[in-house]
Design an enzyme around this catalytic site. Sequence first.
Site, PDB file in Angstrom:
ATOM      1  N   HIS A 145       0.839  -1.271  -0.136  1.00  0.00           N
ATOM      2  CA  HIS A 145       0.103   0.032  -0.130  1.00  0.00           C
ATOM      3  C   HIS A 145       0.805   1.083   0.101  1.00  0.00           C
ATOM      4  CE1 HIS A 145      -3.409   2.727   0.883  1.00  0.00           C
ATOM      5  NE2 HIS A 145      -4.078   1.761   0.631  1.00  0.00           N
ATOM      6  N   HIS A 146       0.387   2.319  -0.685  1.00  0.00           N
ATOM      7  CA  HIS A 146       1.206   3.573  -0.847  1.00  0.00           C
ATOM      8  C   HIS A 146       1.298   4.275   0.411  1.00  0.00           C
ATOM      9  CE1 HIS A 146       3.522   6.363  -3.315  1.00  0.00           C
ATOM     10  NE2 HIS A 146       2.651   6.209  -4.370  1.00  0.00           N
ATOM     11  N   ALA A 147       0.371   3.880   1.381  1.00  0.00           N
ATOM     12  CA  ALA A 147       0.469   4.728   2.850  1.00  0.00           C
ATOM     13  C   ALA A 147       1.631   4.155   3.517  1.00  0.00           C
ATOM     14  CB  ALA A 147      -0.763   4.294   3.444  1.00  0.00           C
TER      15      ALA A 147
END
Length: 523
Positions: A145-147
Amino acid sequence: MLQLSGQDASFVYLETPHTPMHIGSVGIYDPSTAPGGFVRFKDILKFIESRLGSARSFRQRLVRVPFDLDHPYWIEDPEFDIEFHVRHIALPKPGDWRQLCIQVARLHSRPMDLAKPLWEFTIVEGLDNVEGLPPGCFALVSKVHHAAIDGMSGVEMSAAVHDLDASMRPREVKDSWSPESMPNVAELLMRSYFNSLRQPMRVAETIGRSLPGMAKLTMSVSKGEISIANTKLAPKTRFNGKVAAHRVFDAAPFPLKDIRAIKDAVPGATVNDVILAIVGGGLRGYLEAKGELPAESLTAMAPISVRAEGEKAALGNLVSAMVVGLGTHIADPLERLAHVHAEAANSKAMTGAVGARTLTDYSQLIPSGLAGLAARLYTRVGAANAHAPVFNCVVTNVPGSRVPLYFCGAKMVAMYGLGPVFDSMGLINTIYSYTDTIAISFTCDRVMMPDPDAYAASLREAFEALKVAAANPVPPAVPVAAKPKAAVKKAPAAKPKAVAEPAAKAKTPAAPRKRAAKAKEPA
């Protein structure tokens, strides 16, 4: 517990069933170098488990504050199960490149479980008929996930599962990991209350840091050092509307030595400029074939890492961005490259004047609940179809290893990147360099691009056109124009008195007068 930054949290808020916000990669490996000449799935599972202590993202999960009153937190997952995160599938025969691309797109289209650590590895076997690869290869398709990571911090996870040789020597990793208890609602609400009290100070601090940069930008513009002529909205294309739930994937690898030779054809150009020019040429060819090429140049958003030297292993995203014109309105390859170089230099100067790090701090000022609500509302009402885009696509560059890497003893023979798309931005080009190759891989909405092989072919054509133009540059236009000037100097018309004479006395040859008369007769 570690709280997400505003930039990291924005990727959580942007997440919808149609816009999963994870990035990833496709690594292809030759198992013949592994001990025994093959790799079993249980060996891979054991190998990854032994490397979990090398990267924090492996066992951290997300905890959201009720009603998104504050940004989420990372905790060490008390229910971590490696078999949930490492999966295994195989391609049906013949196992060719197109089958792999379809399978990768399917895997990338599925949202991740936000209640688990935000990564997945899928082993894809059966790559027996891929041109340029030995039979029996397998792929590792990763999703993170880009988070949790950006392209640079993702290098930490990649380094955790790769070696510099095939020996598979055990690493001396001090794994002091221990799970954390889930925080209760009262604790999360109390933290959000105290964070809200500090918010005005953050606003004042960020604005104070940005004022000198704004003044510097204004001065540079007034002196003509930076141009703001092209700081306008991008033209609307098929890639700039509301996205659907399905994706396509493909890639085009190029020799790095050829890219470097091309950049030398334009003074000051960089490898990144050449890549942007290839993407511009690819988009030009693809849209022109469909009769959809805008008269204005398309633009790309290019992320810029703002990590300091001591932040290489920091979790999350530390990136700013610049917008660059791709020169899609220019047919000549070298002229397009020169245009891209000038655009990139101007955009870098503009970002540098304000301060790339300062721009990332503005994401901290957006209230978390408002950010999540705005993202969901933007998607539901289909607002992407009602306005001109800020940019047309994303081009992100991830530097890879210059030496061969090995996963579980198997040698990596190719590496490609994957990225997220969202409403108003349905195409992302991920640039990944590995050893002596640099590849442009892309992820796109399947409705916007039903024929990914056509865009991949257009990228290859743009590269070949640049390569030919750089090897055989056209002579400058100035020497060609100099010949008529020399003839003019020898002509009698150079005398000042002859010019001042009346037209009736001018000595005009008979033949031209007759031709002029004949030309007037039909009228």
